[in-house]
Design a protein around this motif. Structure first.
Motif, PDB file in Angstrom:
ATOM      1  N   ALA A   1      43.299  26.323  31.387  1.00  0.00           N
ATOM      2  CA  ALA A   1      44.473  27.044  31.880  1.00  0.00           C
ATOM      3  C   ALA A   1      44.108  28.360  32.561  1.00  0.00           C
ATOM      4  CB  ALA A   1      45.446  27.292  30.727  1.00  0.00           C
ATOM      5  N   PHE A   2      43.129  29.061  32.004  1.00  0.00           N
ATOM      6  CA  PHE A   2      42.734  30.337  32.612  1.00  0.00           C
ATOM      7  C   PHE A   2      42.134  30.113  34.003  1.00  0.00           C
ATOM      8  CE2 PHE A   2      42.720  31.062  28.056  1.00  0.00           C
ATOM      9  CZ  PHE A   2      43.311  32.314  27.935  1.00  0.00           C
ATOM     10  N   GLY A   3      41.332  29.059  34.115  1.00  0.00           N
ATOM     11  CA  GLY A   3      40.733  28.734  35.405  1.00  0.00           C
ATOM     12  C   GLY A   3      41.774  28.285  36.408  1.00  0.00           C
ATOM     13  N   ARG A   4      42.742  27.490  35.941  1.00  0.00           N
ATOM     14  CA  ARG A   4      43.793  27.027  36.846  1.00  0.00           C
ATOM     15  C   ARG A   4      44.629  28.194  37.362  1.00  0.00           C
ATOM     16  NH1 ARG A   4      44.359  23.164  32.742  1.00  0.00           N
ATOM     17  NH2 ARG A   4      46.423  23.985  32.138  1.00  0.00           N
ATOM     18  N   ALA A   5      44.873  29.177  36.498  1.00  0.00           N
ATOM     19  CA  ALA A   5      45.628  30.356  36.916  1.00  0.00           C
ATOM     20  C   ALA A   5      44.859  31.133  37.981  1.00  0.00           C
ATOM     21  CB  ALA A   5      45.916  31.246  35.708  1.00  0.00           C
ATOM     22  N   ALA A   6      43.551  31.254  37.797  1.00  0.00           N
ATOM     23  CA  ALA A   6      42.713  31.949  38.768  1.00  0.00           C
ATOM     24  C   ALA A   6      42.714  31.206  40.101  1.00  0.00           C
ATOM     25  CB  ALA A   6      41.291  32.094  38.244  1.00  0.00           C
ATOM     26  N   LYS A   7      42.561  29.884  40.026  1.00  0.00           N
ATOM     27  CA  LYS A   7      42.560  29.082  41.251  1.00  0.00           C
ATOM     28  C   LYS A   7      43.896  29.193  41.974  1.00  0.00           C
ATOM     29  CE  LYS A   7      41.454  24.491  43.019  1.00  0.00           C
ATOM     30  NZ  LYS A   7      40.965  23.131  42.692  1.00  0.00           N
TER      31      LYS A   7
ATOM     32  N   SER B   1      45.897  31.775  41.996  1.00  0.00           N
ATOM     33  CA  SER B   1      45.948  33.083  42.664  1.00  0.00           C
ATOM     34  C   SER B   1      45.188  33.060  43.983  1.00  0.00           C
ATOM     35  CB  SER B   1      45.357  34.177  41.757  1.00  0.00           C
ATOM     36  OG  SER B   1      46.175  34.384  40.625  1.00  0.00           O
ATOM     37  N   VAL B   2      44.000  32.443  43.962  1.00  0.00           N
ATOM     38  CA  VAL B   2      43.201  32.347  45.182  1.00  0.00           C
ATOM     39  C   VAL B   2      43.904  31.469  46.214  1.00  0.00           C
ATOM     40  CG1 VAL B   2      41.015  31.504  46.146  1.00  0.00           C
ATOM     41  CG2 VAL B   2      41.015  32.771  43.993  1.00  0.00           C
ATOM     42  N   SER B   3      44.455  30.356  45.761  1.00  0.00           N
ATOM     43  CA  SER B   3      45.126  29.439  46.692  1.00  0.00           C
ATOM     44  C   SER B   3      46.375  30.064  47.307  1.00  0.00           C
ATOM     45  CB  SER B   3      45.508  28.145  45.960  1.00  0.00           C
ATOM     46  OG  SER B   3      44.354  27.456  45.528  1.00  0.00           O
ATOM     47  N   GLU B   4      47.139  30.788  46.502  1.00  0.00           N
ATOM     48  CA  GLU B   4      48.328  31.452  47.024  1.00  0.00           C
ATOM     49  C   GLU B   4      47.961  32.504  48.058  1.00  0.00           C
ATOM     50  OE1 GLU B   4      50.342  32.915  43.602  1.00  0.00           O
ATOM     51  OE2 GLU B   4      51.171  30.953  43.028  1.00  0.00           O
ATOM     52  N   ALA B   5      46.889  33.237  47.787  1.00  0.00           N
ATOM     53  CA  ALA B   5      46.428  34.245  48.745  1.00  0.00           C
ATOM     54  C   ALA B   5      45.985  33.569  50.038  1.00  0.00           C
ATOM     55  CB  ALA B   5      45.269  35.050  48.143  1.00  0.00           C
ATOM     56  N   ARG B   6      45.263  32.470  49.918  1.00  0.00           N
ATOM     57  CA  ARG B   6      44.783  31.745  51.100  1.00  0.00           C
ATOM     58  C   ARG B   6      45.969  31.235  51.936  1.00  0.00           C
ATOM     59  NH1 ARG B   6      39.677  29.486  51.059  1.00  0.00           N
ATOM     60  NH2 ARG B   6      39.818  29.210  48.796  1.00  0.00           N
ATOM     61  N   ASP B   7      46.989  30.718  51.253  1.00  0.00           N
ATOM     62  CA  ASP B   7      48.171  30.205  51.949  1.00  0.00           C
ATOM     63  C   ASP B   7      48.862  31.321  52.741  1.00  0.00           C
ATOM     64  OD1 ASP B   7      47.695  27.704  50.896  1.00  0.00           O
ATOM     65  OD2 ASP B   7      49.212  27.854  49.313  1.00  0.00           O
ATOM     66  N   LYS B   8      49.015  32.479  52.116  1.00  0.00           N
ATOM     67  CA  LYS B   8      49.672  33.610  52.783  1.00  0.00           C
ATOM     68  C   LYS B   8      48.882  34.062  54.011  1.00  0.00           C
ATOM     69  CE  LYS B   8      51.743  35.565  48.570  1.00  0.00           C
ATOM     70  NZ  LYS B   8      51.705  36.722  47.634  1.00  0.00           N
ATOM     71  N   MET B   9      47.573  34.116  53.866  1.00  0.00           N
ATOM     72  CA  MET B   9      46.729  34.575  54.971  1.00  0.00           C
ATOM     73  C   MET B   9      46.730  33.565  56.114  1.00  0.00           C
ATOM     74  SD  MET B   9      43.678  36.177  52.638  1.00  0.00           S
ATOM     75  CE  MET B   9      42.861  37.172  53.844  1.00  0.00           C
TER      76      MET B   9
ATOM     77  N   SER C   1      46.779  29.577  60.962  1.00  0.00           N
ATOM     78  CA  SER C   1      45.748  28.563  60.718  1.00  0.00           C
ATOM     79  C   SER C   1      46.181  27.695  59.551  1.00  0.00           C
ATOM     80  CB  SER C   1      44.404  29.223  60.390  1.00  0.00           C
ATOM     81  OG  SER C   1      44.440  29.805  59.089  1.00  0.00           O
ATOM     82  N   SER C   2      45.399  26.690  59.241  1.00  0.00           N
ATOM     83  CA  SER C   2      45.611  25.907  58.026  1.00  0.00           C
ATOM     84  C   SER C   2      44.833  26.575  56.896  1.00  0.00           C
ATOM     85  CB  SER C   2      45.111  24.471  58.212  1.00  0.00           C
ATOM     86  OG  SER C   2      45.834  23.828  59.241  1.00  0.00           O
ATOM     87  N   PRO C   3      45.340  26.532  55.674  1.00  0.00           N
ATOM     88  CA  PRO C   3      44.620  27.161  54.559  1.00  0.00           C
ATOM     89  C   PRO C   3      43.180  26.670  54.414  1.00  0.00           C
ATOM     90  CG  PRO C   3      46.844  26.608  53.889  1.00  0.00           C
ATOM     91  CD  PRO C   3      46.641  25.985  55.244  1.00  0.00           C
ATOM     92  N   ASP C   4      42.951  25.367  54.671  1.00  0.00           N
ATOM     93  CA  ASP C   4      41.601  24.837  54.486  1.00  0.00           C
ATOM     94  C   ASP C   4      40.643  25.225  55.607  1.00  0.00           C
ATOM     95  OD1 ASP C   4      42.601  23.252  56.481  1.00  0.00           O
ATOM     96  OD2 ASP C   4      42.339  21.350  55.426  1.00  0.00           O
TER      97      ASP C   4
ATOM     98  N   ALA D   1      40.217  39.327  42.676  1.00  0.00           N
ATOM     99  CA  ALA D   1      40.991  40.552  42.898  1.00  0.00           C
ATOM    100  C   ALA D   1      40.908  40.992  44.357  1.00  0.00           C
ATOM    101  CB  ALA D   1      40.494  41.658  41.973  1.00  0.00           C
ATOM    102  N   GLY D   2      39.714  40.888  44.922  1.00  0.00           N
ATOM    103  CA  GLY D   2      39.540  41.274  46.321  1.00  0.00           C
ATOM    104  C   GLY D   2      40.336  40.387  47.261  1.00  0.00           C
ATOM    105  N   ILE D   3      40.341  39.091  46.978  1.00  0.00           N
ATOM    106  CA  ILE D   3      41.071  38.131  47.812  1.00  0.00           C
ATOM    107  C   ILE D   3      42.573  38.396  47.737  1.00  0.00           C
ATOM    108  CG2 ILE D   3      41.723  35.691  47.955  1.00  0.00           C
ATOM    109  CD1 ILE D   3      38.757  35.075  47.146  1.00  0.00           C
ATOM    110  N   VAL D   4      43.079  38.641  46.530  1.00  0.00           N
ATOM    111  CA  VAL D   4      44.498  38.962  46.373  1.00  0.00           C
ATOM    112  C   VAL D   4      44.830  40.267  47.102  1.00  0.00           C
ATOM    113  CG1 VAL D   4      46.251  39.669  44.687  1.00  0.00           C
ATOM    114  CG2 VAL D   4      44.786  37.696  44.212  1.00  0.00           C
ATOM    115  N   GLY D   5      43.923  41.241  47.022  1.00  0.00           N
ATOM    116  CA  GLY D   5      44.133  42.504  47.734  1.00  0.00           C
ATOM    117  C   GLY D   5      44.136  42.322  49.233  1.00  0.00           C
ATOM    118  N   PHE D   6      43.250  41.471  49.734  1.00  0.00           N
ATOM    119  CA  PHE D   6      43.179  41.180  51.175  1.00  0.00           C
ATOM    120  C   PHE D   6      44.500  40.554  51.637  1.00  0.00           C
ATOM    121  CE2 PHE D   6      39.909  39.403  54.488  1.00  0.00           C
ATOM    122  CZ  PHE D   6      40.648  39.977  55.507  1.00  0.00           C
ATOM    123  N   ALA D   7      44.989  39.589  50.865  1.00  0.00           N
ATOM    124  CA  ALA D   7      46.246  38.930  51.215  1.00  0.00           C
ATOM    125  C   ALA D   7      47.410  39.909  51.221  1.00  0.00           C
ATOM    126  CB  ALA D   7      46.517  37.789  50.243  1.00  0.00           C
ATOM    127  N   LYS D   8      47.413  40.830  50.250  1.00  0.00           N
ATOM    128  CA  LYS D   8      48.482  41.832  50.192  1.00  0.00           C
ATOM    129  C   LYS D   8      48.409  42.764  51.392  1.00  0.00           C
ATOM    130  CE  LYS D   8      51.990  43.799  48.200  1.00  0.00           C
ATOM    131  NZ  LYS D   8      53.274  43.081  48.008  1.00  0.00           N
TER     132      LYS D   8
END
Length: 382
Positions: free
Chosen positions: A37-43, A45-53, A59-62, A240-247
């Motif tokens: 569960a902890f890993g899925r939560a982390a993934k 966060s990264v995926s949501e940031a990628r989608d926003k960016m 572009s496409s997230p992938d 954290a850096g990826i989430v910050g970049f997306a923000k």
């Protein structure tokens, strides 16, 4: 009074970006590659940031690969592409005014037998697209041209260059580190195969970057390890850096037009105030007069050496630079200004002022006034 006018080197982190990162650093500690569960939560966060960016960049997230910054993004694009196309040839085209992340990568490849064409630029720092097309050979495997020059702010004709590259079926990489936030970017429409970005140029954190890799583009990884980033860049993600970049990108999207207008006003104010303080004949503004981003002003003061002006400005609490942050700690002459074939007096007296979040019109008026004071003081001593 302390005034920071070196935003082209690094920008202050936006408070909302810092808050978003803090929430991640104190609330999430799983590894995005873990299945619990902890890993899925982390993934997530990264995926949501990628989608926003991806939505912001068109572009496409992938198609987005997270890296440690602009330098790694440039290196992955260059080394990864030539490795993927090594059977086609060993010729690369770039320009003489690229960031050292590109130039040094190309120089390294020359030691491995690659040939590199370093395109010249005019006195404004602009390449001639006819020179680029003439340099193309059957064995050309990559064209790498920066969007915005980090020292003088000149904007290259990326769309035109991209169409040329596409017509010749050559991968096209663009270092857009200095362009992000200053020029609208829509990767769905730009004829670009690879594009590099960095968070700390747009009020995001240092140590996190991004590489756009067009779908279908072949790219060999540069690091070996795990299967992160679709096997293109191994290593645990900087969550954290990826989430910050997306923000930071999210905040850009909200006020980009207002920000660009604000920077344009600051630029115009600064140049006018400098002319009023020291006389129009005592300054030279370097770079293209029209095809230039608003947040960078490269100015030469032919009567005062670069290091002398920088030291005096620092004493007054004003931070500026002599050029790229990667070389401004040395007293070497700017390779960009040399490529522009400017007179020695212009090259040896150039200062880069760059502004953004936290700067006001009053800051630029004050700085121009201090430049005038410094120049008058130095003239009286002579």
């Amino acid at each position: 009074m302390n005034i920071y006018l070196d935003h082209a080197a690094s920008t202050p982190v936006h408070p909302e970006v810092a808050t978003a990162m803090f929430e991640v650093m104190t609330g999430q500690f799983g590894n995005a590659s873990s299945v619990h569960a902890f890993g899925r939560a982390a993934k997530r966060s990264v995926s949501e940031a990628r989608d926003k960016m991806a939505a912001y960049l068109g572009s496409s997230p992938d198609e987005l690969v997270f890296t440690s910054g602009g330098t790694e993004s440039d290196n992955l694009a260059i080394f990864g592409t030539v490795a993927a196309f090594e059977n086609k040839g060993k010729h690369i085209i770039t320009s003489q005014i690229e960031h050292h992340a590109v130039l040094h990568a190309c120089e390294s490849l020359e030691k491995e037998g690659y040939e590199v064409t370093y395109l010249p630029v005019d006195s404004y720092g602009m390449i001639d697209v006819t020179d680029l097309e003439a340099a193309i050979r059957p064995d050309t495997v990559l064209i790498s041209i920066m969007y915005v020059n980090n020292e003088v702010g000149t904007v290259q004709k990326i769309e035109e260059i991209g169409h040329i590259a596409k017509a010749h079926d050559i991968p096209f990489h663009v270092d857009a580190v200095q362009a992000l936030g200053s020029i609208p970017i829509d990767l769905h429409h730009l004829p670009v195969d690879l594009m590099s970005f960095s968070a700390h140029k747009i009020n995001g954190p240092q140590g996190v970057g991004l590489l756009y890799v067009r779908k279908g583009m072949k790219l060999e990884p540069r690091t070996q390890g795990g299967l992160q980033e679709r096997k293109r860049r191994a290593g645990t993600e900087n969550m954290a850096g990826i989430v910050g970049f997306a923000k930071a990108l999210e905040l850009l999207e909200k006020d980009m037009e207002e920000r660009m207008q604000h920077d344009a006003q600051l630029r115009q104010t600064f140049i006018e105030e400098l002319k009023n303080e020291v006389g129009e004949e005592a300054i030279v503004v370097n770079g293209h007069p029209k095809q230039v981003v608003s947040h960078i002003v490269n100015v030469s003061f032919p009567l005062v050496k670069t290091e002398t002006m920088l030291m005096n400005l620092d004493v007054e609490g004003i931070a500026a630079a002599s050029g790229s942050a990667c070389t401004s700690g040395s007293l070497e002459r700017s390779h960009v200004l040399e490529a522009m074939n400017l007179p020695e007096g212009i090259m040896d007296s150039a200062i880069r002022f760059s502004f953004g979040l936290g700067n006001s019109k009053e800051d630029l008026v004050y700085t121009a006034n201090k430049v005038g004071t410094i120049m008058r003081r130095l003239r009286n001593r002579a």
